[in-house]
Design a protein around this motif. Structure first.
Motif, PDB file in Angstrom:
ATOM      1  N   THR A  33       0.793  -1.110  -0.028  1.00  0.00           N
ATOM      2  CA  THR A  33      -0.073   0.036  -0.158  1.00  0.00           C
ATOM      3  C   THR A  33       0.806   1.261  -0.047  1.00  0.00           C
ATOM      4  N   ILE A  34       1.933   1.155   1.074  1.00  0.00           N
ATOM      5  CA  ILE A  34       2.831   2.316   0.845  1.00  0.00           C
ATOM      6  C   ILE A  34       3.334   2.766  -0.229  1.00  0.00           C
ATOM      7  N   GLU A  37       1.208   3.973  -2.929  1.00  0.00           N
ATOM      8  CA  GLU A  37       0.970   5.350  -2.649  1.00  0.00           C
ATOM      9  C   GLU A  37       2.067   6.311  -3.125  1.00  0.00           C
ATOM     10  N   ASP A  38       3.523   5.798  -2.775  1.00  0.00           N
ATOM     11  CA  ASP A  38       4.692   6.511  -3.239  1.00  0.00           C
ATOM     12  C   ASP A  38       4.658   6.659  -4.827  1.00  0.00           C
ATOM     13  N   THR A  40       1.809   6.511  -6.828  1.00  0.00           N
ATOM     14  CA  THR A  40       0.920   7.542  -7.182  1.00  0.00           C
ATOM     15  C   THR A  40       1.424   8.938  -7.205  1.00  0.00           C
ATOM     16  N   GLN A  41       2.068   9.136  -5.938  1.00  0.00           N
ATOM     17  CA  GLN A  41       2.568  10.383  -5.439  1.00  0.00           C
ATOM     18  C   GLN A  41       3.877  10.787  -6.524  1.00  0.00           C
TER      19      GLN A  41
END
Length: 174
Positions: A33-34, A37-38, A40-41
């Motif tokens: 998940t992290i 998210e990274d 995507t960021q």
């Protein structure tokens, strides 16, 4: 009875294994998940950078378009306007490039349009294209000549200044 105890023991150990697997897989799921998210960021930051670059290119091109629209080759001896839009380095280049004897300040301003300084006839077309936020190509097509001038821009507050120019192409077309 022994088989009932064995079934219960077996079920309990399966439950413990499943609980342990869930506990072991929870950090992996959190890591995924992290990582997602990274990623995507990072994609959002890349998109933002691309958008900023595009806006800078558009601004550079608009600056050059306005420069040529408000000051054209008919005003070659009118130095006040171009001097407002060039750096001291560019000003010195134009002074040094002036090949004729003159009194006062003389600048080779024709270099924004074509090489040499002779009459090339009427302007047929001009195309202005930003290569990036610091380089804008100006393609001038006259009756018998084509001249491409690459301008190098530097940021000056909210606008730009022309820092240098280079003739990219000079062609007699008759």
């Amino acid at each position: 009875m022994i088989s009932a105890v064995m079934v219960l023991f077996s079920l309990a150990s399966c439950h413990n294994v499943n609980s342990n697997e869930k506990a072991a897989s929870a950090p992996a799921a959190d890591s995924l998940t992290i990582a997602a998210e990274d990623a995507t960021q990072e994609q959002a930051q890349e998109q933002e950078q691309k958008q900023e670059q595009k806006q800078e290119m558009e601004a550079a091109q608009a600056f050059v378009e306005k420069f040529y629209k408000e000051w054209d080759r008919e005003d070659l001896l009118e130095y006040d306007y171009p001097k407002q839009h060039i750096t001291p380095k560019m000003l010195q280049y134009l002074k040094d490039s002036y090949p004729f004897d003159c009194e006062g300040e003389c600048l080779a301003t024709w270099e924004f349009f074509y090489e040499g300084g002779g009459d090339v006839g009427g302007l047929i077309s001009r195309q202005i294209t930003a290569r990036d936020a610091n380089h804008v190509l100006v393609e001038n097509k006259y009756e018998n000549y084509e001249y491409d001038v690459l301008l190098t821009l530097v940021k000056d507050g909210d606008t730009f200044k022309i820092d240098s120019l280079q003739q990219e192409r000079s062609e007699y077309t008759q």
